[in-house]
Design an enzyme around this catalytic site. Sequence first.
Site, short mmCIF file in Angstrom:
data_model
loop_
_atom_site.label_atom_id
_atom_site.label_comp_id
_atom_site.label_asym_id
_atom_site.label_seq_id
_atom_site.Cartn_x
_atom_site.Cartn_y
_atom_site.Cartn_z
N GLY A 5 -29.68 -12.75 -9.78
CA GLY A 5 -30.28 -12.29 -11.26
C GLY A 5 -29.10 -11.78 -11.61
CB SER A 24 -25.77 -7.04 -12.08
OG SER A 24 -24.55 -7.33 -12.77
CB CYS A 41 -25.87 -13.92 -5.94
SG CYS A 41 -24.66 -14.23 -7.94
CB ILE A 64 -25.99 -19.19 -9.34
CG1 ILE A 64 -26.50 -20.51 -8.24
CG2 ILE A 64 -26.19 -19.71 -11.04
CD1 ILE A 64 -27.91 -20.24 -8.41
CG HIS A 77 -28.29 -17.26 -4.95
ND1 HIS A 77 -29.05 -16.42 -5.90
CD2 HIS A 77 -27.18 -17.82 -5.84
CE1 HIS A 77 -28.65 -15.98 -7.03
NE2 HIS A 77 -27.66 -16.46 -7.10
CD GLU A 101 -31.98 -16.14 -3.68
OE1 GLU A 101 -31.30 -16.28 -2.31
OE2 GLU A 101 -31.52 -15.68 -4.57
N1 GLN Z 1 -23.86 -13.46 -12.64
C1 GLN Z 1 -24.42 -12.77 -12.47
C2 GLN Z 1 -24.44 -11.00 -12.66
O1 GLN Z 1 -23.14 -10.62 -12.70
C3 GLN Z 1 -25.00 -12.35 -10.89
C4 GLN Z 1 -25.23 -14.13 -11.00
C5 GLN Z 1 -25.89 -14.36 -9.79
O2 GLN Z 1 -27.65 -13.90 -9.42
N2 GLN Z 1 -26.92 -15.53 -9.47
O3 GLN Z 1 -25.16 -10.28 -11.98
#
Ligand code: GLN
Length: 195
Positions: free
Chosen positions: A44, A46, A76, A134, A174, A176
């Site tokens: 997601g 952070s 991630c 991602i 990921h 999932e």
């Molecule tokens: N770039 C996001 C972050 O800094 C992480 C990206 C992700 O969880 N797909 O939290």
Amino acid sequence: MGILALQGAVREHALALADLGVETLEVRTPAQLDRVDGLVLPGGESTAMSRLLKIFAMVEPLREAVAAGLPMYGSCAGMILLASEVLDTRADAVNFGAIDITVRRNAFGRQIDSFETALPCVGMPDGPFPAVFIRAPWVERCGPDVEVLAAVEIEGVLRPVAVRQGTAVATSFHPEMGHDRRFHQLFLEIVGAAR
Ligand code: GLN
């Protein structure tokens, strides 16, 4: 099994674990955290999760859970939360130090924002793992107790993207998002052994 459910790919982890016959509990409160024998921290954003963790009064309970050795798996953004040090983040972002690593947020962004690659992983003899990245972090430093499970080579430098320390596991990518359940299976084995 709990899934931290403040933001991010909560449903995808629940479906992945359901594939393996595991019931999940969405965790948003300290009381819910008390009820689980393992916790998934999803992908997601952070910094958004950091803000929500403060609003939901979950920062101290999560620190205590890490100190108590509750098994945790972060993908991630979840990896960023589990790290001991985070580069390129906001000054007010929180992280829990479950794994002694320094991660750089959005590290691949300078090369390629999102990509999928077939990733050979330690302890996974049945072929490479289809890893979806991602806006992912990579690991820039590993402490002595950290086991690197997978790395990608970027401009001649090997960057760890899957790591484990004790009962904590983290991936930059990921699992999932696809149909390969080997990382969720690995985490279930860690939770089972910790019980
Ligand atoms: N770039 C996001 C972050 O800094 C992480 C990206 C992700 O969880 N797909 O939290």
